[in-house]
Design a protein around this motif. Structure first.
Motif, PDB file in Angstrom:
ATOM      1  N   SER A   4       4.900  -3.157   1.168  1.00 22.81           N
ATOM      2  CA  SER A   4       5.362  -1.818   0.762  1.00 22.81           C
ATOM      3  C   SER A   4       6.363  -1.192   1.722  1.00 22.81           C
ATOM      4  CB  SER A   4       4.150  -0.890   0.634  1.00 22.81           C
ATOM      5  OG  SER A   4       3.559  -0.658   1.909  1.00 22.81           O
TER       6      SER A   4
ATOM      7  N   GLU B  48       1.072   4.896  -4.943  1.00 17.06           N
ATOM      8  CA  GLU B  48       1.776   3.732  -5.472  1.00 17.06           C
ATOM      9  C   GLU B  48       1.160   2.432  -4.954  1.00 17.06           C
ATOM     10  OE1 GLU B  48       6.485   2.432  -6.033  1.00 17.06           O
ATOM     11  OE2 GLU B  48       5.934   4.204  -4.879  1.00 17.06           O
TER      12      GLU B  48
ATOM     13  N   TYR C 215       3.426   7.763  -1.902  1.00 14.20           N
ATOM     14  CA  TYR C 215       3.498   6.370  -1.451  1.00 14.20           C
ATOM     15  C   TYR C 215       2.109   5.741  -1.441  1.00 14.20           C
ATOM     16  CZ  TYR C 215       3.457   2.819   2.309  1.00 14.20           C
ATOM     17  OH  TYR C 215       3.241   1.698   3.064  1.00 14.20           O
TER      18      TYR C 215
ATOM     19  N   GLN D 166       8.887   0.991   0.111  1.00 19.17           N
ATOM     20  CA  GLN D 166       8.320   2.152  -0.582  1.00 19.17           C
ATOM     21  C   GLN D 166       7.946   3.275   0.386  1.00 19.17           C
ATOM     22  OE1 GLN D 166       5.691  -1.059  -2.368  1.00 19.17           O
ATOM     23  NE2 GLN D 166       5.365   0.595  -3.832  1.00 19.17           N
ATOM     24  N   CYS D 167       7.727   2.938   1.641  1.00 19.02           N
ATOM     25  CA  CYS D 167       7.300   3.938   2.620  1.00 19.02           C
ATOM     26  C   CYS D 167       8.416   4.960   2.856  1.00 19.02           C
ATOM     27  CB  CYS D 167       6.949   3.241   3.939  1.00 19.02           C
ATOM     28  SG  CYS D 167       6.253   4.358   5.177  1.00 19.02           S
ATOM     29  N   PRO D 168       8.107   6.261   2.812  1.00 20.34           N
ATOM     30  CA  PRO D 168       9.140   7.290   3.020  1.00 20.34           C
ATOM     31  C   PRO D 168       9.871   7.085   4.342  1.00 20.34           C
ATOM     32  CG  PRO D 168       7.097   8.296   2.253  1.00 20.34           C
ATOM     33  CD  PRO D 168       6.774   6.861   2.544  1.00 20.34           C
TER      34      PRO D 168
ATOM     35  N   GLY E 289       3.529  11.336   2.577  1.00 18.81           N
ATOM     36  CA  GLY E 289       3.237   9.976   2.144  1.00 18.81           C
ATOM     37  C   GLY E 289       2.226   9.825   1.036  1.00 18.81           C
TER      38      GLY E 289
END
Length: 820
Positions: A433, A369, A366, A436-438, A363
């Motif tokens: 987000s 970002e 992430y 965007q989080c894996p 992460g």
């Protein structure tokens, strides 16, 4: 067997440094060198004689090293920086401490005769005939000599000495990579053949004015020359051997933490049984409470090594595609063993550490970002912010108002307004987000949510399922990154005192957000109360965010790579750099440097004029065959690196890139090396200079295609979250932990109790009978005994394999090592 060498060091703090400035203070920073190559530079602590740095680094050095040195410098705005002192630690000194060094060490003076580096290529033989006896020494070349001249080069020559005989080579000017190709002969007397001395080869830097500078020496026992064939090879240059004089603390001291880990890695097939046991623990556990290889590892794991073991296990299961079942297994055990929900995941257990390291491993991009724009804004604005009445310093508030003195109330109101603005931006960025989080992080949190909800199903524990996730997400991931951005690669330097205080207040506030505001008003820091309303208002949006975060299909993880750094679409590193042209007239050199924005992914290194520029130039990573530093004298510029690529026709192409400082240089070198580490066409040598004006600036050779004059360092990297997966190296680490705890496992799971206890137990067992009248004959078996026996057998097999390979290496090693 392959060899892995990792060096961990932390520069904690200094004390009692001497004043170098007229103001009676100093502006100290540290330069860290491995074998005289700069690998790190700390931040400068201004006007402080007892500075705190707290900076830590990990270096992966597959080729090994000889010494680690810390140079303390005083930064000067005008002129050269002053040298305060240094500490040098040999590899042997570090390796002799099993748990590493953690102590204060006094600084010593810097002696130029001890600052040597490089190697020399020699061939020596003893010639005997009827007419004369002579010692013939071919001085072929040298590489990576220390720069002694202001131009960043040297003017080296070599001197061969035996007894009262000596001879010298010619001087080669302006190079650190001289090619002599000269043969020197010393005529000896017959009685000198029985001498027990040594042949000394010295390298010097010639100076027109003043005395010559020492560059290093090699000492070869004369007895070795009686053997045939001639002795030839590369020899490491050594210092004069003057012992460093401890200044008795007059130069100050550094507190350092240094640890060396050296492993010999077996071929992959030897690690498969241990991998199988670890995999078996999480994919087919009969009962979560049953003993397994994983639980036994946790039993023998020490508190000091738990974080390293957790990261190693995360990488192993990432490589196996089983990181979610692994975390679920540990978390389920942790949840089942917890009766009070208020203590859930509050300890530094293996499950807690594994979740922390997992978030860093998958992460980090992430995190960057989400947080980087806000962190950059805080650093750029440098606002004075303080809420604690005991710490408000009105002398620092002059910039806030030009209307006279500023009151504490005005400082407090201004601070609340700025903190609310920053905190709102952080919360909005996080709760927005979800996409965007894996995916693998989201699935892991979904499993955690499920386990907690099953264990604490009571209505009064409704918030526990949220707190379990937010405790990791906010308290152990985002809050630490805000507190120390440099440790999460969000910034190149640590924050100054003012910015650091702002970050601390924000981290405290975000921790309260992660606790869903449940502990507000109960602590000692009541002066944080002005932020309580915004924290309480955020609770609903945080819960909504967590609900959306775990709203994901479990099967999606199998459709994408679990390790973020291996996703081709993800940018591993980016930023503005300066691109040099390899050729160009000297008068137009300023036009040969262009500022470009670079992006690095696992597939390409690309660049454009600006981050928003649509047209990009790209270099395929699979074409990269070397990533190396460039000597300062090549462009008369510091912190330049070169990326060497090979096209389909086998032609080599070089791009020169300049970074703004040595830390940025090391980060880019490491990042590009990591994504290209498995390339098949890596070069064994390179030119540290540039081919300009018809010759290489490093070795002065005219042929552009001549073989490189220095060895490449393609596997030397900085250790961080983006380290490539290394299944064999990671399993070796787990094996070492199990080996240390082998006796404990054997005693607990395999060895039977004392004889009297066993006999009395048997008597009790044998007194029972079956309904048909037959006696019971039950053999005592300890819980987990079967798994432990298999695990101990695997440990023993690996131990024997290591012993076998080491014995073979010893048998195959027939050459004499003159300069270890």
């Amino acid at each position: 067997m392959a060899k892995n060498t990792s060096l961990y060091f932390r520069i904690v703090e200094g004390r009692n440094l001497p004043a170098k400035d007229v103001s009676g203070t100093s502006d100290p920073y540290c330069i860290v060198k491995v074998d005289n190559e700069v690998v790190a530079r700390t931040a400068t602590v201004w006007k402080n004689l007892s500075p705190f740095w707290g900076e830590e680094y990990t270096l992966h050095l597959p080729m090994g090293f000889h010494s680690l040195s810390f140079h303390v410098m005083d930064e000067d705005t005008i002129g050269h920086d002053d040298v305060i002192g240094k500490i040098t630690l040999s590899k042997e000194a570090i390796g002799s401490q099993a748990k590493g060094l953690d102590c204060w060490l006094n600084l010593t003076k810097v002696d130029p005769d001890e600052e040597v580096q490089g190697e020399i290529h020699l061939s020596l033989e003893l010639l005997k005939d009827t007419e004369k006896i002579s010692l013939r020494c071919q001085v072929i070349e040298a590489r990576d000599l220390a720069p002694r001249d202001i131009s960043g080069t040297s003017d080296p020559f070599t001197r061969v000495i035996f007894n009262n005989h000596s001879a010298e080579t010619s001087i080669i000017k302006k190079t650190r990579f001289p090619h002599w190709g000269e043969t020197l002969e010393l005529e000896l007397d017959p009685e000198e053949l029985s001498e027990e001395g040594a042949v000394t080869v010295e390298v010097w830097d010639w100076d027109m004015v003043g005395k010559n500078d020492f560059l290093g020496k090699v000492e070869i026992p004369f007895a070795c020359l009686h053997k045939t064939p001639p002795l030839e090879g590369w020899f490491r240059l050594l210092p004069l051997g003057n012992n460093e004089v401890d200044a008795g603390g007059k130069l100050g001291a550094l507190r350092l933490k240094v640890r060396l880990v050296e492993d010999r890695i077996l071929p992959s097939v030897y690690y498969q049984p241990l991998i199988h046991l670890l995999v078996e623990s999480v994919i087919s556990p009969t009962e979560v409470e049953d003993s397994s290889a994983l639980t036994m590892l946790e039993e023998v794991n020490t508190v000091e090594s738990r974080q390293d073991v957790a990261m190693t296990l995360v990488k192993i299961y990432l490589g196996q595609g089983l990181v979610v079942p692994f975390l679920d297994y540990l978390n389920t055990r942790e949840v089942n063993h917890t009766t009070d929900p208020n203590t859930l995941f509050r300890s530094n257990s293996l499950s807690s550490k594994a979740m922390e390291q997992f978030m860093k491993a998958v992460g980090m991009l992430y995190l960057h970002e989400v947080l980087k724009p806000i962190i950059n804004r805080i650093f750029d604005e440098k606002k004075y912010i303080e809420l604690d009445p005991c710490k408000i310093d009105l002398n620092r508030t002059r910039r806030i108002s030009f209307k006279g003195a500023v009151s504490e109330a005005e400082v407090r109101d201004s601070s609340v307004e700025m903190l609310q603005s920053y905190l709102t931006s952080i919360i909005e960025s996080i709760v927005g987000s979800v996409d965007q989080c894996p995916p693998v992080m989201r699935v892991a949190f979904k499993q955690l949510h499920k386990r907690v909800e099953e264990q604490f199903a009571e209505p009064e524990n409704e918030d526990v399922k949220y707190l379990a996730i937010s405790g990791f997400f906010f308290l152990r991931f985002f809050a630490p990154a805000i507190l120390t951005p440099k440790l999460f690669q969000l910034r190149d330097q640590h924050a100054d005192t003012r910015t650091s205080r702002t970050l601390l207040l924000l981290a405290k506030a975000l921790q309260s957000v992660g606790n869903l505001g449940l502990q507000l008003g109960h602590g000692k820091e009541q002066w944080m109360a002005p932020l309580h309303p915004i924290i309480l208002r955020s609770v609903a949006s945080v819960k909504d965010f967590l609900d959306k975060l775990i709203d994901i299909d479990h099967d999606i993880v199998s459709e994408v790579p679990q390790r973020a750094v291996f996703m081709p679409s993800v940018t591993v590193k980016e930023g503005f750099l300066h691109k040099h042209k390899a050729e160009g007239p000297q008068l137009l050199s300023r036009f040969a440097v262009k500022k470009r924005y670079f992006w690095l992914t696992s597939e390409t290194l690309s660049y454009a004029k600006t981050p928003d520029w649509q047209v990009r130039s790209s270099i395929p990573i699979q074409c990269v065959c070397a990533v190396e530093r460039v000597d300062e004298n090549a462009f008369q510029q510091q912190n330049v690196m070169q990326v060497i690529t090979q096209d389909n026709e086998g032609q080599l192409h070089t791009m020169y890139i300049q970074c703004k400082n040595v830390n940025e240089l090391n980060q880019w070198l490491s990042a590009i090396r990591k994504v290209s580490i498995y390339n098949e066409r890596m070069l064994p040598s390179f030119h540290p200079g540039a081919h300009r004006s018809g010759k290489w600036t490093c070795c002065l050779q005219a042929d552009r295609a001549v073989t490189g004059c220095s060895r490449t360092h393609s596997a030397v990297t900085l250790g961080d979250w983006s380290d490539p997966l290394d299944p064999d190296g990671e399993t070796q680490t787990i094996y070492k932990q199990l080996l240390q705890g082998r006796d404990k496992l054997r005693k607990k799971y395999v060895e039977m109790p004392d004889a009297d206890q066993t006999s009395s137990s048997k008597e009790k067992i044998n007194s029972d009978v079956h309904p048909d009248g037959a006696e019971c004959n039950v053999q005592l078996v300890k819980p987990g005994q079967s798994v432990a026996a298999r695990l101990l057998a695997v440990i023993e097999d690996l131990e024997q394999a290591h012993a076998t390979f080491q014995r073979r290496e010893k048998e195959d090693s027939t050459s004499v090592i003159l300069n270890p």
